[in-house]
Design a protein around this motif. Structure first.
Motif, PDB file in Angstrom:
ATOM      1  N   LYS A  60       7.088 -24.776  27.799  1.00  0.00           N
ATOM      2  CA  LYS A  60       5.866 -23.976  27.731  1.00  0.00           C
ATOM      3  C   LYS A  60       5.301 -23.981  26.311  1.00  0.00           C
ATOM      4  O   LYS A  60       4.098 -24.167  26.114  1.00  0.00           O
ATOM      5  N   ALA A  61       6.157 -23.803  25.326  1.00  0.00           N
ATOM      6  CA  ALA A  61       5.710 -23.804  23.926  1.00  0.00           C
ATOM      7  C   ALA A  61       5.134 -25.156  23.531  1.00  0.00           C
ATOM      8  O   ALA A  61       4.103 -25.233  22.859  1.00  0.00           O
ATOM      9  N   VAL A  62       5.776 -26.228  23.969  1.00  0.00           N
ATOM     10  CA  VAL A  62       5.291 -27.572  23.648  1.00  0.00           C
ATOM     11  C   VAL A  62       3.960 -27.840  24.363  1.00  0.00           C
ATOM     12  O   VAL A  62       3.041 -28.412  23.783  1.00  0.00           O
ATOM     13  N   PHE A  63       3.843 -27.373  25.609  1.00  0.00           N
ATOM     14  CA  PHE A  63       2.592 -27.537  26.354  1.00  0.00           C
ATOM     15  C   PHE A  63       1.433 -26.889  25.607  1.00  0.00           C
ATOM     16  O   PHE A  63       0.388 -27.512  25.415  1.00  0.00           O
ATOM     17  N   TRP A  64       1.599 -25.658  25.173  1.00  0.00           N
ATOM     18  CA  TRP A  64       0.522 -24.981  24.447  1.00  0.00           C
ATOM     19  C   TRP A  64       0.297 -25.603  23.078  1.00  0.00           C
ATOM     20  O   TRP A  64      -0.825 -25.617  22.568  1.00  0.00           O
ATOM     21  N   SER A  65       1.323 -26.134  22.489  1.00  0.00           N
ATOM     22  CA  SER A  65       1.172 -26.778  21.183  1.00  0.00           C
ATOM     23  C   SER A  65       0.378 -28.083  21.282  1.00  0.00           C
ATOM     24  O   SER A  65      -0.292 -28.472  20.329  1.00  0.00           O
ATOM     25  N   PHE A  66       0.462 -28.755  22.429  1.00  0.00           N
ATOM     26  CA  PHE A  66      -0.333 -29.966  22.625  1.00  0.00           C
ATOM     27  C   PHE A  66      -1.816 -29.652  22.513  1.00  0.00           C
ATOM     28  O   PHE A  66      -2.598 -30.463  22.057  1.00  0.00           O
ATOM     29  N   PHE A  67      -2.209 -28.457  22.953  1.00  0.00           N
ATOM     30  CA  PHE A  67      -3.603 -28.044  22.867  1.00  0.00           C
ATOM     31  C   PHE A  67      -3.937 -27.404  21.519  1.00  0.00           C
ATOM     32  O   PHE A  67      -5.101 -27.166  21.232  1.00  0.00           O
ATOM     33  N   GLY A  68      -2.925 -27.097  20.737  1.00  0.00           N
ATOM     34  CA  GLY A  68      -3.159 -26.453  19.451  1.00  0.00           C
ATOM     35  C   GLY A  68      -3.503 -24.987  19.586  1.00  0.00           C
ATOM     36  O   GLY A  68      -4.141 -24.404  18.714  1.00  0.00           O
ATOM     37  N   VAL A  69      -3.089 -24.376  20.700  1.00  0.00           N
ATOM     38  CA  VAL A  69      -3.420 -22.981  20.964  1.00  0.00           C
ATOM     39  C   VAL A  69      -2.136 -22.156  20.899  1.00  0.00           C
ATOM     40  O   VAL A  69      -1.459 -21.961  21.894  1.00  0.00           O
ATOM     41  N   ARG A  70      -1.795 -21.709  19.713  1.00  0.00           N
ATOM     42  CA  ARG A  70      -0.596 -20.879  19.531  1.00  0.00           C
ATOM     43  C   ARG A  70      -0.942 -19.745  18.588  1.00  0.00           C
ATOM     44  O   ARG A  70      -1.550 -19.955  17.539  1.00  0.00           O
ATOM     45  N   LYS A  71      -0.574 -18.555  18.959  1.00  0.00           N
ATOM     46  CA  LYS A  71      -0.741 -17.413  18.064  1.00  0.00           C
ATOM     47  C   LYS A  71       0.340 -17.484  16.994  1.00  0.00           C
ATOM     48  O   LYS A  71       1.418 -18.025  17.218  1.00  0.00           O
ATOM     49  N   ARG A  72       0.060 -16.928  15.848  1.00  0.00           N
ATOM     50  CA  ARG A  72       1.023 -16.960  14.749  1.00  0.00           C
ATOM     51  C   ARG A  72       2.328 -16.259  15.142  1.00  0.00           C
ATOM     52  O   ARG A  72       3.411 -16.730  14.836  1.00  0.00           O
ATOM     53  N   ARG A  73       2.205 -15.140  15.827  1.00  0.00           N
ATOM     54  CA  ARG A  73       3.400 -14.403  16.252  1.00  0.00           C
ATOM     55  C   ARG A  73       4.238 -15.242  17.214  1.00  0.00           C
ATOM     56  O   ARG A  73       5.462 -15.292  17.111  1.00  0.00           O
ATOM     57  N   ASP A  74       3.577 -15.932  18.155  1.00  0.00           N
ATOM     58  CA  ASP A  74       4.294 -16.797  19.091  1.00  0.00           C
ATOM     59  C   ASP A  74       4.970 -17.952  18.365  1.00  0.00           C
ATOM     60  O   ASP A  74       6.091 -18.339  18.700  1.00  0.00           O
ATOM     61  N   TYR A  75       4.271 -18.514  17.378  1.00  0.00           N
ATOM     62  CA  TYR A  75       4.853 -19.597  16.587  1.00  0.00           C
ATOM     63  C   TYR A  75       6.112 -19.126  15.869  1.00  0.00           C
ATOM     64  O   TYR A  75       7.128 -19.815  15.858  1.00  0.00           O
ATOM     65  N   GLU A  76       6.052 -17.938  15.279  1.00  0.00           N
ATOM     66  CA  GLU A  76       7.225 -17.404  14.571  1.00  0.00           C
ATOM     67  C   GLU A  76       8.374 -17.139  15.534  1.00  0.00           C
ATOM     68  O   GLU A  76       9.532 -17.401  15.209  1.00  0.00           O
ATOM     69  N   ASP A  77       8.064 -16.622  16.728  1.00  0.00           N
ATOM     70  CA  ASP A  77       9.108 -16.409  17.741  1.00  0.00           C
ATOM     71  C   ASP A  77       9.725 -17.740  18.163  1.00  0.00           C
ATOM     72  O   ASP A  77      10.938 -17.854  18.336  1.00  0.00           O
ATOM     73  N   ASP A  78       8.872 -18.756  18.334  1.00  0.00           N
ATOM     74  CA  ASP A  78       9.376 -20.076  18.710  1.00  0.00           C
ATOM     75  C   ASP A  78      10.281 -20.643  17.628  1.00  0.00           C
ATOM     76  O   ASP A  78      11.337 -21.206  17.921  1.00  0.00           O
ATOM     77  N   ALA A  79       9.873 -20.505  16.376  1.00  0.00           N
ATOM     78  CA  ALA A  79      10.670 -21.035  15.271  1.00  0.00           C
ATOM     79  C   ALA A  79      12.039 -20.361  15.209  1.00  0.00           C
ATOM     80  O   ALA A  79      13.027 -20.993  14.837  1.00  0.00           O
ATOM     81  N   ALA A  80      12.102 -19.119  15.605  1.00  0.00           N
ATOM     82  CA  ALA A  80      13.373 -18.396  15.548  1.00  0.00           C
ATOM     83  C   ALA A  80      14.252 -18.656  16.767  1.00  0.00           C
ATOM     84  O   ALA A  80      15.481 -18.594  16.657  1.00  0.00           O
ATOM     85  N   ASN A  81      13.645 -18.951  17.916  1.00  0.00           N
ATOM     86  CA  ASN A  81      14.423 -18.995  19.153  1.00  0.00           C
ATOM     87  C   ASN A  81      14.582 -20.363  19.801  1.00  0.00           C
ATOM     88  O   ASN A  81      15.481 -20.552  20.599  1.00  0.00           O
ATOM     89  N   LEU A  82      13.693 -21.301  19.505  1.00  0.00           N
ATOM     90  CA  LEU A  82      13.764 -22.589  20.196  1.00  0.00           C
ATOM     91  C   LEU A  82      14.810 -23.504  19.579  1.00  0.00           C
ATOM     92  O   LEU A  82      14.984 -23.547  18.367  1.00  0.00           O
ATOM     93  N   ASN A  83      15.463 -24.243  20.443  1.00  0.00           N
ATOM     94  CA  ASN A  83      16.455 -25.230  20.024  1.00  0.00           C
ATOM     95  C   ASN A  83      15.707 -26.506  19.622  1.00  0.00           C
ATOM     96  O   ASN A  83      14.926 -27.047  20.408  1.00  0.00           O
ATOM     97  N   PRO A  84      15.915 -26.996  18.401  1.00  0.00           N
ATOM     98  CA  PRO A  84      15.176 -28.189  17.946  1.00  0.00           C
ATOM     99  C   PRO A  84      15.378 -29.417  18.837  1.00  0.00           C
ATOM    100  O   PRO A  84      14.453 -30.207  19.018  1.00  0.00           O
ATOM    101  N   VAL A  85      16.550 -29.567  19.391  1.00  0.00           N
ATOM    102  CA  VAL A  85      16.803 -30.707  20.285  1.00  0.00           C
ATOM    103  C   VAL A  85      15.946 -30.575  21.540  1.00  0.00           C
ATOM    104  O   VAL A  85      15.363 -31.556  22.015  1.00  0.00           O
TER     105      VAL A  85
END
Length: 73
Positions: free
Chosen positions: A21-46
């Protein structure tokens, strides 16, 4: 000597579906800063790399289908 407890490495909590879901929204470039920070803290880089490759393959497949449809008409 002091016995300090060893710090556990930060365990990533997000599921692969949340990563997609995060990658899908990132393809469009539509991410809130708060969501980006949550993703950076919780998503597995692999998972992010794998999801990005899957997303790119799907994007290319859709483009190829659109071109074949347009050329066949």
């Amino acid at each position: 000597m002091e016995d300090k407890p060893k710090e556990q490495p930060h365990r990533r909590k997000a599921s692969f579906l949340a990563t997609m879901k995060a990658v899908f929204w990132s393809f469009f470039g539509v991410r809130k800063r708060r969501d980006y920070e949550d993703d950076a803290a919780n998503l597995n880089p692999v998972h992010v790399i794998i999801a990005g490759l899957i997303g790119a393959a799907l994007f290319i497949g859709v483009l190829l289908l659109a071109v074949r449809f347009a050329v066949s008409q």
